[in-house]
Motif scaffolding. Structure first.
Motif, PDB file in Angstrom:
ATOM      1  N   GLY A  54       0.814  -1.215   0.000  1.00 41.86           N
ATOM      2  CA  GLY A  54       0.000   0.000   0.000  1.00 41.86           C
ATOM      3  C   GLY A  54       0.845   1.261   0.000  1.00 41.86           C
ATOM      4  N   LEU A  55       1.913   1.260   0.800  1.00 38.48           N
ATOM      5  CA  LEU A  55       2.805   2.425   0.829  1.00 38.48           C
ATOM      6  C   LEU A  55       3.456   2.639  -0.527  1.00 38.48           C
ATOM      7  CD1 LEU A  55       4.524   1.972   4.320  1.00 38.48           C
ATOM      8  CD2 LEU A  55       2.792   3.662   3.675  1.00 38.48           C
ATOM      9  N   ALA A  56       3.948   1.547  -1.129  1.00 38.68           N
ATOM     10  CA  ALA A  56       4.595   1.664  -2.441  1.00 38.68           C
ATOM     11  C   ALA A  56       3.598   2.125  -3.493  1.00 38.68           C
ATOM     12  CB  ALA A  56       5.206   0.321  -2.838  1.00 38.68           C
ATOM     13  N   GLU A  57       2.381   1.624  -3.410  1.00 36.57           N
ATOM     14  CA  GLU A  57       1.349   1.971  -4.384  1.00 36.57           C
ATOM     15  C   GLU A  57       0.982   3.449  -4.291  1.00 36.57           C
ATOM     16  OE1 GLU A  57      -2.586  -0.026  -4.074  1.00 36.57           O
ATOM     17  OE2 GLU A  57      -1.900  -1.185  -5.797  1.00 36.57           O
ATOM     18  N   SER A  58       1.120   4.001  -3.095  1.00 37.90           N
ATOM     19  CA  SER A  58       0.747   5.402  -2.901  1.00 37.90           C
ATOM     20  C   SER A  58       1.736   6.368  -3.545  1.00 37.90           C
ATOM     21  CB  SER A  58       0.633   5.705  -1.397  1.00 37.90           C
ATOM     22  OG  SER A  58       1.915   5.668  -0.785  1.00 37.90           O
ATOM     23  N   GLY A  59       2.939   5.868  -3.853  1.00 42.93           N
ATOM     24  CA  GLY A  59       3.941   6.716  -4.503  1.00 42.93           C
ATOM     25  C   GLY A  59       4.553   7.716  -3.525  1.00 42.93           C
ATOM     26  N   GLY A  60       5.346   8.625  -4.046  1.00 42.22           N
ATOM     27  CA  GLY A  60       5.920   9.697  -3.231  1.00 42.22           C
ATOM     28  C   GLY A  60       6.676   9.191  -2.023  1.00 42.22           C
ATOM     29  N   ASP A  61       6.351   9.769  -0.860  1.00 46.97           N
ATOM     30  CA  ASP A  61       7.040   9.400   0.375  1.00 46.97           C
ATOM     31  C   ASP A  61       6.793   7.946   0.772  1.00 46.97           C
ATOM     32  OD1 ASP A  61       8.026  11.957   0.534  1.00 46.97           O
ATOM     33  OD2 ASP A  61       6.526  12.661   1.979  1.00 46.97           O
ATOM     34  N   GLY A  62       5.603   7.454   0.463  1.00 45.39           N
ATOM     35  CA  GLY A  62       5.284   6.064   0.788  1.00 45.39           C
ATOM     36  C   GLY A  62       6.175   5.101   0.038  1.00 45.39           C
ATOM     37  N   LEU A  63       6.344   5.335  -1.253  1.00 43.87           N
ATOM     38  CA  LEU A  63       7.231   4.505  -2.066  1.00 43.87           C
ATOM     39  C   LEU A  63       8.671   4.629  -1.584  1.00 43.87           C
ATOM     40  CD1 LEU A  63       7.910   2.709  -4.491  1.00 43.87           C
ATOM     41  CD2 LEU A  63       7.940   4.792  -5.915  1.00 43.87           C
TER      42      LEU A  63
END
Length: 420
Positions: free
Chosen positions: A299-308
């Motif tokens: 989910g974090l990676a999918e969110s892009g930006g800081d999550g990725l």
């Protein structure tokens, strides 16, 4: 007097290492109820995981209770003190109502000769021709065979009895669900061996509601089953028959059922499990299902930006400390170091590249089993990040929760409990 706690026919053991996904996990059970089957959640988190993360079992209980209240769940739910022993159980006593009694260290430790002899004297029905309804061929045993099996498992069962009686003293009769784990042994138990173990459990007056035997094949963390699926199906169905026979023969709880440990993502055997429980009317507990921590990373990676960026950082740290992270799980992972991408390469990845490598979709050529297993044991990296990791989860709660729920419902509940 309140009704004794009973584990319903179908239950799913869900881990939530950072205590942030209880609502997302419970939502999957709500979807199951809407689809016509009751699957109750059993939140589990081991002493080792609490120690690594720096959390307490009361926090897992609080998260579960809050999710139940928020979503209006009126069916049963449980908190599993996962793999407890006499040393680790105290911190779990107050918040937990399900206890997985772990006696793995005592399996194979010789029992007292007098105890083995007494067991044989109590159980002449286990010597000679043993007919288990539901299994075509009878088993032929002799005293030497029963002695060998008793000698291997009796000390472990007796110690489980010590733990169980301590739980009775502290929790009270009917106030918890007991499970015994027998899966950490060298080879799968045959049905007659399982029957011998269950006879010993009955002798100890342990009112177990689930038992986790050893099955054929490998049950590695967070990846598919490795082994002979047909052989597993045969063993699973025969174990169900042995349990049904033991319930009638030894007066064990009527709802006693099989527990499949490390059951997460064992897609190859889900059809067999569903077929067996449908055919027999038996129950099943699918334990540690859903790989929630990995769905958080997805989910974090999918969110892009800081999550990725954070997901990529977790991998880089896990890669750098792979030996340390893998050591405690050496027997339940198979990582090919050559298949692990270099952190410098992963730093260039898009959200899609990261999630394709991590998400357990075997039809995707980018899926990387070694990458997934390293991250599975790499939760210690996120734990060290502390609030930074938790705040990232909270900032991306919607997309993380969507992945957690979909994974648990679509990939686990549907095939095992709905046959879809």
């Amino acid at each position: 007097m309140s009704k004794a706690l009973e584990l319903p026919r179908f239950s799913i053991g869900v881990g939530d290492r950072f205590a942030h996904q209880a609502k997302a996990q419970l939502t999957a059970c709500i979807f199951a109820a809407r689809a016509g089957v009751e699957v109750v959640p059993v939140w589990n988190k081991s002493n080792r995981e609490h120690t690594i993360i720096g959390s307490e079992p009361v926090q897992t209980r609080a998260a579960a209770d809050a999710a139940v209240a928020a979503l209006g769940w009126t069916k049963p739910y449980f908190l599993d003190a996962d793999h407890i022993n006499l040393t680790t159980v105290p911190r779990f006593l107050a918040p937990s109502d399900f206890f997985t009694i772990d006696v793995a260290d005592l399996i194979g430790q010789p029992a007292k000769e007098a105890d083995v002899a007494a067991f044989l004297a109590r159980h002449p029905e286990l010597i000679g021709e043993v007919i288990i309804p539901g299994i075509a061929e009878p088993f032929h045993t002799d005293a030497a065979f029963v002695s060998r099996v008793a000698n291997k498992f009796l000390a472990a069962v007796q110690h489980a009895g010590v733990i169980y009686r301590m739980l009775l003293e502290n929790k009270g009769i009917g106030c918890f669900v007991p499970e015994i784990s027998m899966d950490e042994t060298d080879s799968p138990q045959t049905p007659v061996e399982l029957l011998i173990i269950l006879a010993a459990i009955a002798d100890e007056k342990i009112a177990i509601q689930t038992i986790a035997p050893k099955f054929t094949g490998r049950f590695n963390k967070g990846v598919d089953y490795v082994g002979d699926v047909a052989q597993f199906a045969k063993e699973f169905e025969e174990d169900l028959a042995a349990i049904a026979f033991a319930i009638k023969t030894y007066g064990l709880p009527a709802n006693l059922k099989l527990s499949v440990h490390s059951g997460s993502d064992k897609f190859s055997i889900y059809k067999s499990i569903h077929a067996a429980v449908t055919k027999t009317g038996a129950g099943v507990h699918l334990k540690t299902a859903g790989t929630t921590w990995l769905e958080e990373l997805i989910g974090l990676a999918e969110s892009g930006g800081d999550g990725l960026a954070l997901a990529i950082e977790v991998y880089a740290e896990a890669y750098a400390h792979s030996a340390e992270l893998c050591a405690p799980y050496a027997t339940v992972i198979d990582i090919d170091p050559a298949a692990l991408p270099l952190p410098a390469e992963v730093e260039t990845w898009t959200s899609e590249q990261f999630t394709s490598a991590l998400r357990h979709d075997q039809s995707n050529p980018a899926y990387n089993q070694s990458f997934r297993q390293l991250l599975h044991v790499g939760f210690k990296v996120a734990a060290k990040m502390g609030d930074r990791y938790l705040k990232a989860l909270e900032a991306n709660e919607e997309i993380v929760a969507k992945n957690v729920t979909a994974n648990l419902f679509e990939r686990h509940i549907k095939p095992v409990f709905l046959g879809q």
